[in-house]
Design a protein around this motif. Structure first.
Motif, mmCIF file in Angstrom:
data_model
loop_
_atom_site.group_PDB
_atom_site.id
_atom_site.type_symbol
_atom_site.label_atom_id
_atom_site.label_comp_id
_atom_site.label_asym_id
_atom_site.label_seq_id
_atom_site.Cartn_x
_atom_site.Cartn_y
_atom_site.Cartn_z
ATOM 1 N N ALA A 57 -6.290 -3.793 -13.076
ATOM 2 C CA ALA A 57 -6.428 -4.945 -12.324
ATOM 3 C C ALA A 57 -5.683 -6.407 -12.984
ATOM 4 N N SER A 92 0.684 -1.052 -0.096
ATOM 5 C CA SER A 92 0.078 -0.157 -0.007
ATOM 6 C C SER A 92 0.877 1.393 -0.085
ATOM 7 N N GLU A 93 2.160 1.181 0.519
ATOM 8 C CA GLU A 93 3.029 2.472 0.726
ATOM 9 C C GLU A 93 3.857 2.619 -0.506
ATOM 10 N N ALA A 94 4.158 1.362 -1.050
ATOM 11 C CA ALA A 94 5.153 1.622 -2.194
ATOM 12 C C ALA A 94 4.585 1.190 -3.842
ATOM 13 N N GLY A 95 3.532 0.566 -3.583
ATOM 14 C CA GLY A 95 2.953 -0.132 -4.862
ATOM 15 C C GLY A 95 3.617 -1.447 -5.145
ATOM 16 N N VAL A 122 -6.710 -1.643 -9.151
ATOM 17 C CA VAL A 122 -7.710 -1.362 -10.297
ATOM 18 C C VAL A 122 -6.880 -0.494 -11.182
ATOM 19 N N MET A 123 -6.274 0.586 -10.673
ATOM 20 C CA MET A 123 -5.696 1.741 -11.663
ATOM 21 C C MET A 123 -4.954 1.134 -12.276
ATOM 22 N N HIS A 124 -4.175 -0.059 -12.143
ATOM 23 C CA HIS A 124 -3.361 -0.489 -12.970
ATOM 24 C C HIS A 124 -3.950 -1.608 -13.651
ATOM 25 N N GLY A 179 5.375 -2.368 -7.859
ATOM 26 C CA GLY A 179 6.940 -2.228 -8.203
ATOM 27 C C GLY A 179 7.679 -1.811 -7.329
ATOM 28 N N GLY A 180 7.339 -0.826 -6.313
ATOM 29 C CA GLY A 180 8.109 -0.278 -5.299
ATOM 30 C C GLY A 180 8.310 -1.195 -4.069
ATOM 31 N N TRP A 213 -6.269 -2.180 -3.367
ATOM 32 C CA TRP A 213 -6.994 -2.370 -4.150
ATOM 33 C C TRP A 213 -7.258 -1.212 -5.019
ATOM 34 N N ALA A 214 -7.314 0.184 -4.545
ATOM 35 C CA ALA A 214 -7.449 1.030 -5.555
ATOM 36 C C ALA A 214 -6.205 1.104 -6.535
ATOM 37 N N THR A 215 -4.851 0.875 -6.149
ATOM 38 C CA THR A 215 -3.651 0.813 -7.125
ATOM 39 C C THR A 215 -3.960 -0.442 -7.878
ATOM 40 N N LYS A 253 -6.174 0.936 -0.215
ATOM 41 C CA LYS A 253 -4.984 1.469 -1.229
ATOM 42 C C LYS A 253 -4.610 0.478 -2.060
#
Lengths: 211, 211
Positions: free
Chosen positions: B121, B30-33, B117-119, B35-36, B113-115, B111
């Motif tokens: 899914a 959630s804090e880094a995604g 979906v934004m990518h 990839g991060g 989940w949001a990431t 967060k």
DNA sequence: ACGGTTCCTGACCGTATGGTCAAATTCACG
DNA sequence: CGTGAATTTGACCATACGGTCAGGAACCGT
């Protein structure tokens, strides 16, 4: 066998390339996040060698920063409609329309912004604390004035603004989910109009504004 | 000089470690995604050696997938309040309360989940197409029934649901922005109550439901 | 036309990361 | 106990990535 028309002057090419890179970067960052994005991918999408990116933007972070700052400026500018009205129905209605239009036309930017904020705004925290804070306070003051004048219900301006942001940006940030639930097709013109109408109808009625 | 009580059986330890890893992973993702995030960081946060993570979850992607699936199941379960009511004020009101409570208690999951979906899914597209689609259609049917019964205004159920999701999840996904605008402090109990009340008030009134 | 500046780019480098592995340890169970 | 299975872990590997650099090409002002 000339590769490109090459009609442009040096300054024009610089601007053009920067725009090309920024557009590609916005898209890649929005699709992969900062960590998932690679300079190589951005370079490919921009049609330039990777080393050329580093000529224009020394680091990945500086490129990312420029992308986020551009988005923020774009949003701020589009938010002027809020001030150009002294009627809540007109002001908030136009703001919803404007933000929905941005969600439709620039979904990538919205996603980059959302990701940046979700990751605790590592590169634009100063903007949040200064520009966004001031903007929000100014708009809250306007809303409070409308309330004092009895033109709308006494709602908390902050939570109203959050609702406006959340609802409109949702159509950009979660466009993939919406598209999936829409049978795999993006919303068409009529559906976008219906979305705008729904939001305006519910929120304006919800805050006691009758058009 | 015993390092740990080590009181647990093998199966208990397995469950415990998996829970530990999943919790750490949810936070780091959630804090880094995706990839991060790094396996090393997750391992450190879970207090286990990195190689041990790969014993429980063979790949980073399998770990991530488990995190996202857990979140989705959690949300689904919490959404039951929608069905346990036959009154729009109660059903939608309770749904807002429930989702706000999740936003407050489990912001990391929201967060992630949001990431995801934004990518687009990449790992849970099937869930969107099956489970979420069915859930949405079922709830839309309920809303349409309420409308047919004259208990609320004739609004588009899909856009109403989007507004509910967007508004409530915003308090988790954009918690950092909200916190910054709140003077750097997280919302306190009273402010969370005010947020819930604001949302319920505006939306319920907006769809023509008087409690 | 020419000198200097800007721009371009292939080749390269150091590092960090996901993942592997084999040896060691712990445990379950007869 | 003893034996095999499950678990743990430090060391290791291949790769991919951000970033560098030197040499050359293109361009500009004079």
């Amino acid at each position: 066998m000339a590769a490109q028309p090459r009609t442009n002057s040096k300054k024009e090419r610089r601007q053009e390339n920067e725009k090309l890179i920024l557009a590609a970067a916005e898209k890649v960052f929005s699709e992969a996040g900062f960590g998932g994005a690679t300079m190589q991918l951005i370079a490919d999408m921009a049609g330039l060698p990777k080393a050329n990116l580093h000529y224009y933007f020394p680091t990945k972070e500086s490129l990312y920063r420029q992308v986020v700052e551009n988005i923020f400026q774009f949003w701020l500018q589009a938010a002027d409609v809020f001030d150009d009205a002294d009627d809540p129905a007109e002001g908030i209605g136009a703001y919803i329309d404007a933000k929905m239009e941005i969600s439709r036309r620039h979904p990538s930017g919205s996603k980059v912004w959302a990701t940046e904020v979700m990751h605790r705004a590592p590169v634009i925290q100063d903007y949040l604390e200064t520009t966004l804070m001031e903007w929000t306070e100014g708009r809250a003051a306007i809303i409070n004035r409308w309330i004092a004048e009895g033109r709308m219900d006494p709602v908390d301006p902050d939570h109203l603004l959050y609702m406006l942001w959340a609802t409109t940006q949702h159509y950009a940030d979660f466009s993939h989910q919406i598209e999936t639930l829409n049978g795999g097709k993006p919303l068409d013109d009529a559906q976008w109009e219906a979305a705008k109408a729904s939001i305006k109808r519910i929120i304006l009625k919800g805050i006691g504004v009758t058009e």
